[in-house]
Motif scaffolding. Structure first.
Motif, PDB file in Angstrom:
ATOM      1  N   ILE A  27     -23.809   0.277 -25.963  1.00  0.00           N
ATOM      2  CA  ILE A  27     -24.053   1.357 -26.918  1.00  0.00           C
ATOM      3  C   ILE A  27     -25.300   1.062 -27.747  1.00  0.00           C
ATOM      4  N   ILE A  28     -25.423  -0.180 -28.213  1.00  0.00           N
ATOM      5  CA  ILE A  28     -26.593  -0.565 -29.017  1.00  0.00           C
ATOM      6  C   ILE A  28     -27.872  -0.459 -28.193  1.00  0.00           C
ATOM      7  N   SER A  29     -27.854  -0.957 -26.954  1.00  0.00           N
ATOM      8  CA  SER A  29     -29.071  -0.907 -26.134  1.00  0.00           C
ATOM      9  C   SER A  29     -29.421   0.540 -25.765  1.00  0.00           C
ATOM     10  N   GLY A  30     -28.441   1.376 -25.528  1.00  0.00           N
ATOM     11  CA  GLY A  30     -28.711   2.784 -25.239  1.00  0.00           C
ATOM     12  C   GLY A  30     -29.317   3.497 -26.424  1.00  0.00           C
ATOM     13  N   ALA A  31     -28.778   3.242 -27.614  1.00  0.00           N
ATOM     14  CA  ALA A  31     -29.309   3.861 -28.821  1.00  0.00           C
ATOM     15  C   ALA A  31     -30.735   3.379 -29.100  1.00  0.00           C
ATOM     16  N   THR A  32     -30.990   2.089 -28.900  1.00  0.00           N
ATOM     17  CA  THR A  32     -32.331   1.549 -29.106  1.00  0.00           C
ATOM     18  C   THR A  32     -33.324   2.161 -28.129  1.00  0.00           C
ATOM     19  N   VAL A  35     -34.100   5.737 -29.280  1.00  0.00           N
ATOM     20  CA  VAL A  35     -34.992   5.757 -30.440  1.00  0.00           C
ATOM     21  C   VAL A  35     -36.425   5.415 -30.013  1.00  0.00           C
ATOM     22  N   ALA A  36     -36.594   4.444 -29.115  1.00  0.00           N
ATOM     23  CA  ALA A  36     -37.930   4.057 -28.660  1.00  0.00           C
ATOM     24  C   ALA A  36     -38.595   5.201 -27.897  1.00  0.00           C
ATOM     25  N   ILE A  37     -37.870   5.856 -27.012  1.00  0.00           N
ATOM     26  CA  ILE A  37     -38.439   6.981 -26.258  1.00  0.00           C
ATOM     27  C   ILE A  37     -38.772   8.137 -27.195  1.00  0.00           C
TER      28      ILE A  37
END
Length: 120
Positions: A27-32, A35-37
């Motif tokens: 979940i954290i890596s998907g959200a990050t 946000v980056a994209i």
């Protein structure tokens, strides 16, 4: 024969804790990543909307005095300098590179007020 994907066996508490941690990290890596994209797309959109164009979109004709001839044309990052010879004297005219609007004129004269002539 049983299918291991459809069998619902309860996990032991240690394995359940590891699965919960992996889900949280996903979940954290998907959200990050999201946000980056979004940041990259926002920067690209900002840069595209803030550009004023790559130059003049219309043809522009600069009128020179009768008898004048262009000696040199030089481009800088934001200026265009045209050097002309007029009645034996040199003159530099500057233009804005994006709009091609005239910005100024520089005439060369000697200290006694006479215009300089180009040696040939």
């Amino acid at each position: 024969m049983s299918n291991p994907l459809t069998d619902e066996k309860p996990l032991d508490p240690a394995a359940a804790g590891i699965v919960a941690k992996v889900r949280w990290l996903m979940i954290i890596s998907g959200a990050t990543t999201f946000v980056a994209i979004a940041a990259v797309v926002a920067v690209i959109g900002y840069r595209v909307s803030r550009t004023e164009g790559s130059g003049a979109r219309a043809d522009v004709t600069a009128v020179l005095p009768k008898g004048a001839r262009v000696v040199a044309i030089t481009a800088a990052p934001d200026r265009l300098v045209v050097t002309i010879e007029l009645a034996g004297a040199l003159e530099a005219r500057t233009f804005d590179l994006k709009t091609l609007a005239p910005l100024g004129r520089l005439r060369f004269e000697t200290e006694d007020g006479r215009r300089t002539t180009e040696d040939r």
